[in-house]
Scaffold this motif. Structure first.
Motif, PDB file in Angstrom:
ATOM      1  N   TYR A  33       3.188  -1.179   2.760  1.00 50.86           N
ATOM      2  CA  TYR A  33       2.260  -1.542   1.697  1.00 50.86           C
ATOM      3  C   TYR A  33       2.981  -2.342   0.619  1.00 50.86           C
ATOM      4  O   TYR A  33       4.085  -2.004   0.213  1.00 50.86           O
ATOM      5  N   VAL A  34       2.340  -3.423   0.174  1.00 54.10           N
ATOM      6  CA  VAL A  34       2.887  -4.294  -0.858  1.00 54.10           C
ATOM      7  C   VAL A  34       1.922  -4.282  -2.041  1.00 54.10           C
ATOM      8  O   VAL A  34       0.699  -4.260  -1.859  1.00 54.10           O
ATOM      9  N   ASP A  35       2.465  -4.302  -3.232  1.00 54.94           N
ATOM     10  CA  ASP A  35       1.636  -4.246  -4.438  1.00 54.94           C
ATOM     11  C   ASP A  35       0.981  -5.601  -4.679  1.00 54.94           C
ATOM     12  O   ASP A  35       1.469  -6.433  -5.446  1.00 54.94           O
ATOM     13  N   VAL A  36      -0.146  -5.839  -3.991  1.00 58.33           N
ATOM     14  CA  VAL A  36      -0.927  -7.062  -4.185  1.00 58.33           C
ATOM     15  C   VAL A  36      -2.386  -6.699  -4.393  1.00 58.33           C
ATOM     16  O   VAL A  36      -2.818  -5.614  -4.018  1.00 58.33           O
ATOM     17  N   ASP A  37      -3.139  -7.581  -4.988  1.00 59.12           N
ATOM     18  CA  ASP A  37      -4.585  -7.515  -5.225  1.00 59.12           C
ATOM     19  C   ASP A  37      -5.071  -6.214  -5.876  1.00 59.12           C
ATOM     20  O   ASP A  37      -6.207  -5.787  -5.667  1.00 59.12           O
ATOM     21  N   GLY A  38      -4.212  -5.575  -6.637  1.00 58.93           N
ATOM     22  CA  GLY A  38      -4.617  -4.372  -7.358  1.00 58.93           C
ATOM     23  C   GLY A  38      -4.679  -3.114  -6.524  1.00 58.93           C
ATOM     24  O   GLY A  38      -5.116  -2.068  -7.011  1.00 58.93           O
ATOM     25  N   ALA A  39      -4.233  -3.186  -5.264  1.00 57.33           N
ATOM     26  CA  ALA A  39      -4.353  -2.032  -4.376  1.00 57.33           C
ATOM     27  C   ALA A  39      -3.460  -0.870  -4.820  1.00 57.33           C
ATOM     28  O   ALA A  39      -3.811   0.296  -4.625  1.00 57.33           O
ATOM     29  N   GLU A  40      -2.307  -1.169  -5.401  1.00 54.29           N
ATOM     30  CA  GLU A  40      -1.407  -0.103  -5.837  1.00 54.29           C
ATOM     31  C   GLU A  40      -2.029   0.698  -6.974  1.00 54.29           C
ATOM     32  O   GLU A  40      -1.966   1.932  -6.994  1.00 54.29           O
ATOM     33  N   ALA A  41      -2.655   0.006  -7.913  1.00 57.97           N
ATOM     34  CA  ALA A  41      -3.322   0.705  -9.021  1.00 57.97           C
ATOM     35  C   ALA A  41      -4.472   1.556  -8.506  1.00 57.97           C
ATOM     36  O   ALA A  41      -4.693   2.676  -8.984  1.00 57.97           O
ATOM     37  N   ALA A  42      -5.204   1.045  -7.510  1.00 62.27           N
ATOM     38  CA  ALA A  42      -6.311   1.819  -6.932  1.00 62.27           C
ATOM     39  C   ALA A  42      -5.776   3.057  -6.220  1.00 62.27           C
ATOM     40  O   ALA A  42      -6.379   4.141  -6.309  1.00 62.27           O
ATOM     41  N   PHE A  43      -4.653   2.922  -5.526  1.00 57.83           N
ATOM     42  CA  PHE A  43      -4.064   4.072  -4.836  1.00 57.83           C
ATOM     43  C   PHE A  43      -3.611   5.129  -5.839  1.00 57.83           C
ATOM     44  O   PHE A  43      -3.826   6.330  -5.635  1.00 57.83           O
ATOM     45  N   GLN A  44      -3.002   4.701  -6.937  1.00 52.58           N
ATOM     46  CA  GLN A  44      -2.579   5.647  -7.963  1.00 52.58           C
ATOM     47  C   GLN A  44      -3.780   6.337  -8.606  1.00 52.58           C
ATOM     48  O   GLN A  44      -3.728   7.529  -8.923  1.00 52.58           O
TER      49      GLN A  44
END
Length: 309
Positions: A33-44
């Protein structure tokens, strides 16, 4: 001796490069997983809202992931499901993932009730195969296998004591009304439902929360378009992974710049990168770690698809 390789397919899915990350099935994907398109913030956000999972164990929960086509909704959904199974294992519980995303016919118009009935029917077989049900409940429930009003509210009772169920639902068809039905009727302790949609907007989510306020509200996660620098970050991550197992060119600065202009989604980015490298690899052109993949290479691949960069 290393050999020339395409660095963009996922582990185990070299022949199907466009399939999304699926770490609950292939643990090697967890690190991709790479922190792109806001996916990391959604996962958190997902981790924070589920917390210690006490709410899931007591009441169950619905998770709705929204965003445009190709933005990584399915990959995020799979990551959330995988994180949940790991967190459950720490508590001595077994998370059973049941993927029903492809269980409905694509060429047949079904009502919401018919869709729910088919989901319920398919779910029963998957639970039997996974040995997730109490043995004495298998035959007792078989006659109601396609009756969601009977089965879904009783799922916690039907499951083995150490099992928590994670159900990946088909994408909603009639959108808001169908998701409201999911939120109201499918709610059951020790059951976590996931659904994704490319058509929900902020107003829809607000209406969903309003119409389900008497129940535990769904967790709603939003994934957006690629932002400036995401294309470079994604490509750099993939290109740094396989230097010990094979050789391949790097991307020229101009190629990275072009990708930033033409790629609006992570699915498009993955497709173009994989296709460009595969074309260069199989065409007999220079393909060593001292070469570069150029703008012309990307354009040649896109031209072969009938697309203009």
């Amino acid at each position: 001796m290393t050999r020339p390789i395409n660095p963009f397919p996922l582990p185990g899915w070299e022949r199907t490069p466009m399939r999304p990350l699926r770490p609950w099935e292939r643990t090697a994907h967890r690190d991709y997983y790479v922190d792109v398109d806001g996916a990391e913030a959604a996962f958190q956000q997902f981790q924070q809202e589920l917390g210690d999972l006490a709410g899931v164990l007591e009441d169950g929960r619905l998770v709705l992931i929204t965003g445009e086509s190709g933005c990584g909704k399915t990959a995020l959904l799979n990551r959330c499901a995988d994180w949940t199974t790991v967190a459950l294992a720490r508590r001595g519980l077994k998370g059973v993932v049941v993927d029903l995303t492809g269980c409905l016919p694509e060429d047949e118009e079904l009502s919401i009730q018919q869709r729910l009935e088919q989901v319920c029917d398919q779910l029963f077989d998957r639970l039997v195969d996974a040995r997730a049900l109490r043995p004495e409940e298998v035959e007792a429930t078989r006659g109601d296998r396609d009756n969601p009003q009977r089965v879904f509210p009783r799922l916690a009772h039907l499951l083995r004591d150490d099992v928590v169920l994670l159900i990946l639902l088909p994408s909603p068809n009639e959108l808001l009304d169908e998701v409201v039905r999911y939120a109201k009727q499918l709610s059951s302790p020790r059951v976590l439902f996931f659904a994704e949609s490319a058509f929900f907007r902020a107003d829809d989510i607000a209406e969903l929360v309003r119409r389900t306020e008497a129940w535990v509200p769904p967790v709603t996660l939003l994934v957006g378009k690629l932002e400036t620098g995401d294309q470079h970050r994604f490509a750099k991550d993939r290109l740094l992974r396989h230097t010990d197992v094979g050789t391949y060119p790097q991307l020229s600065d101009q190629a990275v710049e072009l990708l930033g202009k033409i790629c609006q989604s992570v699915a498009m980015l993955q497709r173009i990168l994989h296709g460009t490298y595969e074309r260069k690899l199989t065409s007999g052109l220079s393909y060593t770690d001292t070469d570069l993949v150029t703008v012309d290479d990307i354009r040649a691949y896109l031209n072969g698809l009938g697309m203009q960069p």
